[in-house]
Design an enzyme around this catalytic site. Sequence first.
Site, PDB file in Angstrom:
ATOM      1  N   ASP D  74      -9.636  -2.741  -0.690  1.00 17.78           N
ATOM      2  CA  ASP D  74      -8.839  -2.398  -1.857  1.00 17.78           C
ATOM      3  C   ASP D  74      -7.798  -3.483  -2.151  1.00 17.78           C
ATOM      4  OD1 ASP D  74     -10.309  -0.126  -2.124  1.00 17.78           O
ATOM      5  OD2 ASP D  74      -8.713   1.266  -1.586  1.00 17.78           O
ATOM      6  N   GLY D  75      -7.271  -4.116  -1.099  1.00 15.32           N
ATOM      7  CA  GLY D  75      -6.254  -5.145  -1.289  1.00 15.32           C
ATOM      8  C   GLY D  75      -6.778  -6.329  -2.088  1.00 15.32           C
ATOM      9  N   ASN D 148      -1.793  -0.566  -8.717  1.00 14.44           N
ATOM     10  CA  ASN D 148      -1.281   0.525  -7.870  1.00 14.44           C
ATOM     11  C   ASN D 148       0.167   0.888  -8.168  1.00 14.44           C
ATOM     12  OD1 ASN D 148      -3.459   1.347  -6.377  1.00 14.44           O
ATOM     13  ND2 ASN D 148      -2.918   0.250  -4.506  1.00 14.44           N
ATOM     14  N   ASP D 149       1.086  -0.028  -7.841  1.00 12.54           N
ATOM     15  CA  ASP D 149       2.483   0.393  -7.908  1.00 12.54           C
ATOM     16  C   ASP D 149       3.475  -0.761  -7.933  1.00 12.54           C
ATOM     17  OD1 ASP D 149       2.449  -0.470  -5.192  1.00 12.54           O
ATOM     18  OD2 ASP D 149       1.900   1.545  -4.556  1.00 12.54           O
ATOM     19  N   ASP D 178      15.594   4.830   0.636  1.00 13.68           N
ATOM     20  CA  ASP D 178      14.971   3.599   1.119  1.00 13.68           C
ATOM     21  C   ASP D 178      14.390   2.819  -0.053  1.00 13.68           C
ATOM     22  OD1 ASP D 178      15.484   4.256   3.733  1.00 13.68           O
ATOM     23  OD2 ASP D 178      13.405   4.161   4.399  1.00 13.68           O
ATOM     24  N   THR D 189      -2.854   7.483  -4.474  1.00 15.75           N
ATOM     25  CA  THR D 189      -3.416   7.697  -3.130  1.00 15.75           C
ATOM     26  C   THR D 189      -3.048   6.558  -2.173  1.00 15.75           C
ATOM     27  OG1 THR D 189      -5.473   6.753  -3.971  1.00 15.75           O
ATOM     28  CG2 THR D 189      -5.355   9.144  -3.836  1.00 15.75           C
ATOM     29  N   LEU D 193       1.493   8.306  -1.764  1.00 16.24           N
ATOM     30  CA  LEU D 193       1.029   9.465  -0.975  1.00 16.24           C
ATOM     31  C   LEU D 193       1.752   9.523   0.374  1.00 16.24           C
ATOM     32  CD1 LEU D 193      -1.066  11.804  -1.102  1.00 16.24           C
ATOM     33  CD2 LEU D 193      -2.656  10.322   0.107  1.00 16.24           C
ATOM     34  N   GLN D 248       1.925  -6.794  -2.653  1.00 20.18           N
ATOM     35  CA  GLN D 248       1.414  -8.132  -2.346  1.00 20.18           C
ATOM     36  C   GLN D 248       2.357  -9.248  -2.747  1.00 20.18           C
ATOM     37  OE1 GLN D 248      -2.497  -8.103  -4.164  1.00 20.18           O
ATOM     38  NE2 GLN D 248      -3.364  -7.092  -2.372  1.00 20.18           N
TER      39      GLN D 248
END
Lengths: 290, 290, 290, 290
Positions: D74-75, D148-149, D178, D189, D193, D248
């Site tokens: 996935d990365g 993703n985010d 944090d 996910t 998650l 990343q």
Amino acid sequence: MAQKILKMQRIGIIAKPHRPEVKKVLDGLLPWLAERGIEVFLDTDTAATAGLPSAVQKSRIPSLVEMIIVLGGDGTLLSVARLVEGKDTLILGVNLGGLGFLTEITLDGVYTALEKIFREDFIIDERMMLKSNILRQGERIAQSTVLNDVVISKGSLARMINLEVYINYQFVTGLRADGLIVSTPTGSTAYSLSAGGPIVHPSLDAMIITPVCPHTLTNRPIVVPGDVGVEVILKSKDEGAVATFDGQVGFSLREEDVVEIKASEQKIKLVGSPDRNYFGILREKLKWGG
Amino acid sequence: MAQKILKMQRIGIIAKPHRPEVKKVLDGLLPWLAERGIEVFLDTDTAATAGLPSAVQKSRIPSLVEMIIVLGGDGTLLSVARLVEGKDTLILGVNLGGLGFLTEITLDGVYTALEKIFREDFIIDERMMLKSNILRQGERIAQSTVLNDVVISKGSLARMINLEVYINYQFVTGLRADGLIVSTPTGSTAYSLSAGGPIVHPSLDAMIITPVCPHTLTNRPIVVPGDVGVEVILKSKDEGAVATFDGQVGFSLREEDVVEIKASEQKIKLVGSPDRNYFGILREKLKWGG
Amino acid sequence: MAQKILKMQRIGIIAKPHRPEVKKVLDGLLPWLAERGIEVFLDTDTAATAGLPSAVQKSRIPSLVEMIIVLGGDGTLLSVARLVEGKDTLILGVNLGGLGFLTEITLDGVYTALEKIFREDFIIDERMMLKSNILRQGERIAQSTVLNDVVISKGSLARMINLEVYINYQFVTGLRADGLIVSTPTGSTAYSLSAGGPIVHPSLDAMIITPVCPHTLTNRPIVVPGDVGVEVILKSKDEGAVATFDGQVGFSLREEDVVEIKASEQKIKLVGSPDRNYFGILREKLKWGG
Amino acid sequence: MAQKILKMQRIGIIAKPHRPEVKKVLDGLLPWLAERGIEVFLDTDTAATAGLPSAVQKSRIPSLVEMIIVLGGDGTLLSVARLVEGKDTLILGVNLGGLGFLTEITLDGVYTALEKIFREDFIIDERMMLKSNILRQGERIAQSTVLNDVVISKGSLARMINLEVYINYQFVTGLRADGLIVSTPTGSTAYSLSAGGPIVHPSLDAMIITPVCPHTLTNRPIVVPGDVGVEVILKSKDEGAVATFDGQVGFSLREEDVVEIKASEQKIKLVGSPDRNYFGILREKLKWGG
């Protein structure tokens, strides 16, 4: 979310039963509405609380009026929403006590709010509702429409129930848990939140599926698109399992009963102030930022 | 945790009812024990399952034997633990199916385990139990002893219950929730875990107080010393609230009923292998480290 | 928890730096203590804030006095606790701002509190501390003692760290997470609570092991007895991983570094009011029962 | 989600660097694609791994081909998605190891999958991406697009950061935590998650705002419509706070920096099997239903 409507001529009022302050509110509100040429309809309970003779059956009110004023809390508004479902009647929630998620107007603010509404200075906040059928051996044995949630839960003495969850008739997961909540975005700040579900903005077209005390720790809340159908099958033999609609109406389930849930075709129309602030209510209710 | 005992002469066997494999297990086990000079006592249900005539009442077994072999799962062992409470009888849990937290020995391993026990190569794993009384208007109307947990919960149709929690008669918090779990460390991996409670090592002398779906999101699980008394008062009028003991015995509650919970004076004695590994069981049961 | 001590003759005062109100407090407090024949010791920073010439090194204060008054918040008290570790010096926490978990006395209440202490009307609340060593290739390269927690966490740019957790040198679990918190009961209401850990009563002899954002959702907080040793091994190559002590002192970690944590032999002694109420503080800090 | 496209003539291949099995895969795949008349483009790293001379710059590949085969996890796919953003290039994820949420095709299945794609028997699974700008004193100093985010988090030594969260420039909440995750449904996910966020179906047009270890326990994950803008302002002086894109790429933040996040105008197009099953992947990855 914003949409203007025609001038109002008929208004219904439905109040939470057995609340003494209702009489006092109506003593002021009824003449004030009459002065403005508005015809008012009270249901039987509300009329009795106010000591007034003239009343209609509660279930008839939505067809008779353009707007219903709900005097009570979120619970009273949930029960009125079920009556109004499928009609265009507006709902104005007035909170008798603290602040509600749905009944944000306080008693003090009711005249100001109504004046704004009569000036057409308001918004309509449309909220998704869920329609639910219960099927036993293929036949529908119960149905309801909810603004908050449909909950399938174990009996009070049982240790857990076994459920199977499907989306559009495709298997999603088996579940051993205290229960399962299928919620609208509106209901995401109610029971689903206590069970660990996320807060979902009411303008999203989505359903939240939240397990209650799941035995498998990885069974997390899931948010799915509002246009799917959710089917839940009871797989436990133990007696006592129930489906509850908006936490107000319950229905006993048997093994292999199917609870079907999908979005209602029509949305409910809440009347809100143009400066309504969803996140402000969240902050106050959840004591954020202490 | 380690402690040796005298050679065994009398052993009881209590099996989970209605499990066909029990007969097969007993067909092998009974002659094997007889060859070793052990007198065996079966309860009525277990004897019937095995097609054997000789049996004693289940509740008498703990006073007749030095050790009880439990054939079943964790649930069967919980019910035997309540019988044994207050006595020195050892308990050996044998799991008929998968792996249990309490019944870690499998059917395949039962002869090896017994041989080790007869060689006195085993440990005694003492586990705290909780004693609970229910008081109505000051009088005790029910009592029980549990190895896992006492749960006070809402009726299946109710939306929530209101409780007040005290420790040593000092007010701790009010609670609006689905319920409240008071658990031993042993019970921390059972219902309390599903409700968000921590895993507590069984050698700790502590109780875990875990709210179930609390309305106030900040009501978090609390771990308190094992020597305190916990008192929970029901503050809801709604019918249907119950206290359940180890998820097996239920008792209906009324408003103002008080559920008192404190550590039992005697601990239960589980027989374990010297290389018993609590965290290994956790890893396998919770699928850690996937 | 209760234990009386001898009349005090020497008191230290350590204040949070750069807080202007400290001067005003000392202007009242120093003459008041002098009148009562108490010799007072200020550390260099506190003396400077108060504009006073006479001061000693902060680290020397615990050996010179019977009690240290901490003017600040919980953070200041944590740093004083590290100085006092291993000595019998009492600590009185006075909160300059709101309510602290550890510094429950307010500025307004300081004179009343001291009068009570001089009348020997107080309790000593002993709190467990944790000693931590960091080992690199078998050699100790750092050590610290904490009142709240030891935290092993990823660098700010890393996605996660891999850790292995051992208890008494027995493998417990591998962990892929943002980090891991090993906390005392005192620290259970600090960072561990934010990460989902339970509240643990400070009189319990236990450690709380709480994963931070674990990748495996079943890795739950664990409470273990206070007499075990916890070992955490860093298994990530990425740079930036750190161990932090009470959130105040940090130490960079490399792959295969071992962080050892066990209970300190001596407990810290907080001075408390006899009507100190742990659960009352929890209610107020966590806004329970809203 | 389904949509057919023209026959493919040019395909790019981007592999996870330093993975020896890549050479073996390419040894089979390249002649197989050549036989079918497909022109293949490798980036410099992938060509080097395979020992092939001919290569193009990685960033040029999306404009040269109709589809990119990603060999990795996935990365690797996340990094290719950032390259492709704004273009129509399809992405086929092939997992070198286990099962990925995004790279569901295994090495064994790659030829079958490609044959299906060449027969036009496949679906296009469009996924929302987020565009993020970082503003310092009103000027844009960084930007990125993520699948993703976007995460704003404290430095590794800091205790927490203070953030302010706005939606469409309206204040939502202050946050001491944090960090904060703003995620797509695809990213729900991933890190979200682990931090307690809900699973959100990838076909929903929504963003998930998940606090990481919030100091205020009532700060829960929020799901908002995909058409809003989210603004996060850093309010901490401490150094070390960073914004990371898809875990990343990181960027150091200063006090008062603003991180703006909104949906990208174009969606990324993943190639999927017609019998792709989102919930089946969830079940396997999360070990549901054990």
